[in-house]
Enzyme design. Structure first.
Site, PDB file in Angstrom:
ATOM      1  N   GLU A 139       1.214  -1.330   8.197  1.00  0.00           N
ATOM      2  CA  GLU A 139       0.430  -0.186   8.683  1.00  0.00           C
ATOM      3  C   GLU A 139       0.314  -0.073  10.212  1.00  0.00           C
ATOM      4  O   GLU A 139       0.697   0.929  10.817  1.00  0.00           O
ATOM      5  CB  GLU A 139      -0.984  -0.284   8.079  1.00  0.00           C
ATOM      6  CG  GLU A 139      -2.008   0.680   8.640  1.00  0.00           C
ATOM      7  CD  GLU A 139      -1.733   2.110   8.266  1.00  0.00           C
ATOM      8  OE1 GLU A 139      -1.419   2.372   7.101  1.00  0.00           O
ATOM      9  OE2 GLU A 139      -1.829   2.995   9.140  1.00  0.00           O
TER      10      GLU A 139
ATOM     11  N   PHE B 160      10.584  -1.754  -0.660  1.00  0.00           N
ATOM     12  CA  PHE B 160      10.981  -3.108  -0.281  1.00  0.00           C
ATOM     13  C   PHE B 160      11.379  -3.123   1.185  1.00  0.00           C
ATOM     14  O   PHE B 160      11.622  -2.078   1.802  1.00  0.00           O
ATOM     15  CB  PHE B 160      12.195  -3.546  -1.094  1.00  0.00           C
ATOM     16  CG  PHE B 160      11.895  -3.833  -2.542  1.00  0.00           C
ATOM     17  CD1 PHE B 160      10.878  -4.695  -2.908  1.00  0.00           C
ATOM     18  CD2 PHE B 160      12.656  -3.241  -3.542  1.00  0.00           C
ATOM     19  CE1 PHE B 160      10.621  -4.974  -4.245  1.00  0.00           C
ATOM     20  CE2 PHE B 160      12.397  -3.505  -4.880  1.00  0.00           C
ATOM     21  CZ  PHE B 160      11.378  -4.371  -5.229  1.00  0.00           C
TER      22      PHE B 160
ATOM     23  N   ARG C  56      20.638  -6.157  -1.960  1.00  0.00           N
ATOM     24  CA  ARG C  56      20.804  -7.591  -2.258  1.00  0.00           C
ATOM     25  C   ARG C  56      20.537  -7.879  -3.734  1.00  0.00           C
ATOM     26  O   ARG C  56      21.097  -8.796  -4.312  1.00  0.00           O
ATOM     27  CB  ARG C  56      19.851  -8.434  -1.394  1.00  0.00           C
ATOM     28  CG  ARG C  56      20.260  -8.521   0.061  1.00  0.00           C
ATOM     29  CD  ARG C  56      19.604  -9.723   0.746  1.00  0.00           C
ATOM     30  NE  ARG C  56      18.162  -9.602   0.876  1.00  0.00           N
ATOM     31  CZ  ARG C  56      17.546  -8.920   1.841  1.00  0.00           C
ATOM     32  NH1 ARG C  56      18.250  -8.298   2.764  1.00  0.00           N
ATOM     33  NH2 ARG C  56      16.228  -8.857   1.890  1.00  0.00           N
TER      34      ARG C  56
ATOM     35  N   ASP D 118       0.575   3.832   6.002  1.00  0.00           N
ATOM     36  CA  ASP D 118       0.842   3.499   4.605  1.00  0.00           C
ATOM     37  C   ASP D 118       0.546   4.680   3.677  1.00  0.00           C
ATOM     38  O   ASP D 118       1.447   5.253   3.072  1.00  0.00           O
ATOM     39  CB  ASP D 118      -0.014   2.305   4.183  1.00  0.00           C
ATOM     40  CG  ASP D 118       0.593   0.980   4.640  1.00  0.00           C
ATOM     41  OD1 ASP D 118       1.813   0.929   4.847  1.00  0.00           O
ATOM     42  OD2 ASP D 118      -0.158   0.007   4.780  1.00  0.00           O
TER      43      ASP D 118
ATOM     44  N   GLY E 228      -7.825  19.971  19.595  1.00  0.00           N
ATOM     45  CA  GLY E 228      -7.406  21.371  19.600  1.00  0.00           C
ATOM     46  C   GLY E 228      -7.921  22.133  20.793  1.00  0.00           C
ATOM     47  O   GLY E 228      -8.308  21.550  21.809  1.00  0.00           O
ATOM     48  N   GLY E 229      -7.974  23.443  20.649  1.00  0.00           N
ATOM     49  CA  GLY E 229      -8.363  24.300  21.763  1.00  0.00           C
ATOM     50  C   GLY E 229      -9.865  24.473  21.909  1.00  0.00           C
ATOM     51  O   GLY E 229     -10.321  25.135  22.846  1.00  0.00           O
ATOM     52  N   GLN E 230     -10.638  23.922  20.989  1.00  0.00           N
ATOM     53  CA  GLN E 230     -12.095  24.062  21.061  1.00  0.00           C
ATOM     54  C   GLN E 230     -12.668  22.702  21.440  1.00  0.00           C
ATOM     55  O   GLN E 230     -12.612  21.783  20.636  1.00  0.00           O
ATOM     56  CB  GLN E 230     -12.666  24.492  19.704  1.00  0.00           C
ATOM     57  CG  GLN E 230     -11.980  25.689  19.070  1.00  0.00           C
ATOM     58  CD  GLN E 230     -12.347  27.008  19.727  1.00  0.00           C
ATOM     59  OE1 GLN E 230     -13.255  27.076  20.573  1.00  0.00           O
ATOM     60  NE2 GLN E 230     -11.653  28.065  19.359  1.00  0.00           N
TER      61      GLN E 230
ATOM     62  N   GLN F 201       0.784  -1.244   0.000  1.00  0.00           N
ATOM     63  CA  GLN F 201       0.000   0.000   0.000  1.00  0.00           C
ATOM     64  C   GLN F 201       0.815   1.293   0.000  1.00  0.00           C
ATOM     65  O   GLN F 201       0.528   2.229  -0.751  1.00  0.00           O
ATOM     66  CB  GLN F 201      -0.955   0.034   1.204  1.00  0.00           C
ATOM     67  CG  GLN F 201      -1.855   1.237   1.189  1.00  0.00           C
ATOM     68  CD  GLN F 201      -2.791   1.378   2.372  1.00  0.00           C
ATOM     69  OE1 GLN F 201      -3.362   2.428   2.563  1.00  0.00           O
ATOM     70  NE2 GLN F 201      -2.982   0.352   3.170  1.00  0.00           N
TER      71      GLN F 201
HETATM   72  N1  COA Z   1      12.034  -9.976  -9.279  1.00  0.00           N
HETATM   73  C1  COA Z   1      12.690 -10.783  -8.427  1.00  0.00           C
HETATM   74  N2  COA Z   1      12.628 -10.646  -7.089  1.00  0.00           N
HETATM   75  C2  COA Z   1      11.843  -9.649  -6.602  1.00  0.00           C
HETATM   76  C3  COA Z   1      11.140  -8.771  -7.435  1.00  0.00           C
HETATM   77  C4  COA Z   1      11.242  -8.968  -8.831  1.00  0.00           C
HETATM   78  N3  COA Z   1      10.590  -8.199  -9.703  1.00  0.00           N
HETATM   79  N4  COA Z   1      10.462  -7.897  -6.661  1.00  0.00           N
HETATM   80  C5  COA Z   1      10.732  -8.212  -5.382  1.00  0.00           C
HETATM   81  N5  COA Z   1      11.569  -9.262  -5.348  1.00  0.00           N
HETATM   82  C6  COA Z   1      12.118  -9.932  -4.175  1.00  0.00           C
HETATM   83  C7  COA Z   1      13.083  -9.059  -3.442  1.00  0.00           C
HETATM   84  O1  COA Z   1      14.319  -9.022  -4.097  1.00  0.00           O
HETATM   85  C8  COA Z   1      13.110  -9.722  -2.060  1.00  0.00           C
HETATM   86  O2  COA Z   1      14.003 -10.797  -2.105  1.00  0.00           O
HETATM   87  P1  COA Z   1      15.157 -11.032  -0.977  1.00  0.00           P
HETATM   88  O3  COA Z   1      14.467 -10.987   0.350  1.00  0.00           O
HETATM   89  O4  COA Z   1      15.676 -12.367  -1.346  1.00  0.00           O
HETATM   90  O5  COA Z   1      16.140  -9.957  -1.126  1.00  0.00           O
HETATM   91  C9  COA Z   1      11.714 -10.323  -1.930  1.00  0.00           C
HETATM   92  O6  COA Z   1      11.108 -10.172  -3.212  1.00  0.00           O
HETATM   93  C10 COA Z   1      10.855  -9.770  -0.846  1.00  0.00           C
HETATM   94  O7  COA Z   1      10.911  -8.369  -0.728  1.00  0.00           O
HETATM   95  P2  COA Z   1      10.288  -7.620   0.575  1.00  0.00           P
HETATM   96  O8  COA Z   1      10.106  -6.202   0.240  1.00  0.00           O
HETATM   97  O9  COA Z   1      11.136  -7.895   1.785  1.00  0.00           O
HETATM   98  O10 COA Z   1       8.846  -8.297   0.698  1.00  0.00           O
HETATM   99  P3  COA Z   1       8.090  -8.989   1.936  1.00  0.00           P
HETATM  100  O11 COA Z   1       6.793  -9.462   1.389  1.00  0.00           O
HETATM  101  O12 COA Z   1       8.920  -9.991   2.605  1.00  0.00           O
HETATM  102  O13 COA Z   1       7.811  -7.800   2.972  1.00  0.00           O
HETATM  103  C11 COA Z   1       7.001  -5.586   3.589  1.00  0.00           C
HETATM  104  C12 COA Z   1       6.786  -6.860   2.729  1.00  0.00           C
HETATM  105  C13 COA Z   1       5.935  -4.604   3.203  1.00  0.00           C
HETATM  106  C14 COA Z   1       6.871  -5.947   5.072  1.00  0.00           C
HETATM  107  C15 COA Z   1       8.402  -5.023   3.294  1.00  0.00           C
HETATM  108  O14 COA Z   1       8.536  -4.814   1.918  1.00  0.00           O
HETATM  109  C16 COA Z   1       8.692  -3.720   4.018  1.00  0.00           C
HETATM  110  O15 COA Z   1       8.961  -3.682   5.206  1.00  0.00           O
HETATM  111  N6  COA Z   1       8.644  -2.599   3.278  1.00  0.00           N
HETATM  112  C17 COA Z   1       9.003  -1.287   3.796  1.00  0.00           C
HETATM  113  C18 COA Z   1       7.906  -0.713   4.648  1.00  0.00           C
HETATM  114  C19 COA Z   1       6.597  -0.644   3.928  1.00  0.00           C
HETATM  115  O16 COA Z   1       6.450  -0.038   2.898  1.00  0.00           O
HETATM  116  N7  COA Z   1       5.604  -1.246   4.565  1.00  0.00           N
HETATM  117  C20 COA Z   1       4.226  -1.044   4.225  1.00  0.00           C
HETATM  118  C21 COA Z   1       3.784  -1.842   3.130  1.00  0.00           C
HETATM  119  S1  COA Z   1       2.127  -1.405   2.828  1.00  0.00           S
END
Ligand code: COA
Length: 426
Positions: A139, A97, A104, A168, A247-249, A17
């Protein structure tokens, strides 16, 4: 009429999101947003909270309007080559991400800068540098760690998260402002830069009035909090204040006619000082205009429960809309509690494009929230979200100018398609 961000190309590496709300806003202002998705899977929200079989979920469609989708395995060597080529052709890369993912993948900031020094790299993470920088965040974690949850709810109840996605979508908004600001600065410096917005920071920014109250607490009780009038001592941290005005109201949510059966038959009522006398007339307490216990705001603070109790006796005789009409005539600030059903049916929100109906090939017509920010010279036309990989070839040909041979090479590399499923017999 052209659009404000026409000519700006965004490499949209966002998912779920927070990031998608940011790039959707940029798309609504006219940027060409190219969403890079993992072959075969795409943004995980495509398949989450599904309501129509085999159709992208509302979760996805409502956050990814006006974008193009390319599938690309960015861990595949050819995929990395395509990604690198795209970085050269884009103005901004946006990603949310988990911590360290871009590094990575082989694209730390230093590498990206070498690929395209003009590229702005914008990131959302859960936390900024510090003890939690390596944590993944969603979130409600942001609401809890940014000060919103500890100050939401009732004093004697649990901390509460709010339905508004301030962690988010709120951080997406913050990031969008950072991006357009960096684009503006690039006009004079010619250089890209990093833009980062941490969700904890975004929530704390939105909860700044509570940090204000935290510091006021050092100088005495918070008199506009109901707890003051109730004679309950304050602790050393800002308490949850129910529906007290921030707020103040002083303000409260009060029952209206029908509250016994309708969970949204309520109105928010603010006892704004300049209209106090009109409030007294409306509720039938004209003597409160001059009575020293009620006439001035400081005298009213210890009596808020009594005062709002009396006002509620009046609001309970009206529907929330009747009360709104009467109070508005006297400029008394108030607002009915509108349900999502009422908002979805609200014709004025439809007329301004804040609520829009969008047609989608898999799911048919659905409602969405359009662009809440209106620019008079850059109108927003909301178009549907892309299907997974819908624009892969179009982007390779149009943006990267690949010829048929190059196109065949990428397709043959496995960078665009999901890994082949191996049958049990093989
Ligand atoms: N091709 C190949 N690999 C891909 C890719 C693509 N097009 N797009 C994503 N990936 C891989 C990444 O390289 C990563 O691999 P790795 O862990 O081996 O390096 C993997 O997908 C997962 O990425 P990640 O972002 O860690 O996803 P997740 O599902 O594990 O976690 C969140 C999701 C939201 C918790 C995390 O992305 C996060 O903390 N984001 C920042 C805060 C945020 O925006 N949170 C709110 C989301 S609404």
């Amino acid at each position: 009429m052209t659009q404000a961000l026409k000519g700006v190309r965004i490499l949209d590496f966002t998912h779920v999101q927070s990031g998608p709300t940011c790039t959707q806003l940029l798309a609504w202002f006219g940027a060409d947003v190219i969403k890079v998705e993992r072959p075969g899977v795409g943004d995980i929200t495509r398949g989450q909270l599904m309501d129509v079989p085999n159709a992208d979920s509302l979760y996805f469609t409502m956050l990814n309007h006006n974008k193009r989708s390319i599938t690309l395995d960015t861990k595949n060597p050819k995929g990395k080559e395509v990604l690198t080529a795209l970085m050269k052709k884009c103005d901004v890369l946006v990603e949310n991400f988990g911590p360290g993912v871009l590094d990575r993948m082989g694209f730390p900031w230093e590498t990206i800068q070498k690929i395209n020094p003009k590229l702005i790299v914008a990131s959302i993470k859960g936390f900024g540098p510090g003890p939690y920088e390596d944590c993944k965040v969603y979130e409600n974690v942001a609401q809890c760690t940014g000060g919103a949850a500890s100050t939401t709810g009732f004093r004697d109840g649990l901390p509460l998260v709010t339905g508004a996605q301030i962690g988010d979508s709120g951080t997406g908004l913050h990031l969008a402002l950072g991006i357009v600001t960096a684009l503006y600065q690039r006009n004079s410096t010619g250089k890209g830069q990093r833009v980062t917005a941490a969700m904890q920071d975004g929530v704390l920014n939105l909860a700044r009035v509570k940090l204000r109250d935290q510091q006021r607490l050092a100088h005495g009780p918070l008199k506009e909090y109901s707890q003051f009038g109730e004679g309950i001592p304050f602790g050393d941290a800002v308490p949850r204040a129910g529906n007290d005005s921030g707020g103040g109201q002083p303000g409260r949510i009060l029952k209206c006619k029908g509250w016994e059966t309708d969970p949204n038959a309520y109105i928010y009522f603010i006892t704004q000082a300049p209209v106090w006398e009109k409030i007294c007339d409306v509720i039938g307490e004209p003597t409160w205009k001059t009575d020293p216990n009620y006439a001035k705001p400081p005298a009213r603070l210890p009596r808020l429960n009594e005062i709002f109790g009396r006002i509620e006796q009046w609001t309970m005789t009206k529907t929330k809309f009747e009360a709104m009409e009467i109070l508005n005539k006297d400029d008394i600030p108030c607002g009915p509690i509108l349900s999502m059903k009422e908002l979805a049916e609200d014709q004025s929100l439809r007329a301004t494009g804040t609520v829009v109906e969008v047609d989608h090939p898999q799911r048919g017509k659905y409602l969405s929230v359009g662009n809440p920010i209106k620019l008079s010279d850059s109108p927003t036309v909301v178009t549907r979200s892309p299907l997974l990989g819908e624009h892969t070839d179009e982007i390779l040909k149009q943006v990267l100018e690949y010829n048929d041979k190059q196109l065949a090479e990428v397709h043959g590399s496995g960078a665009l398609e999901p890994p082949r499923k191996v049958a049990a017999a093989e």
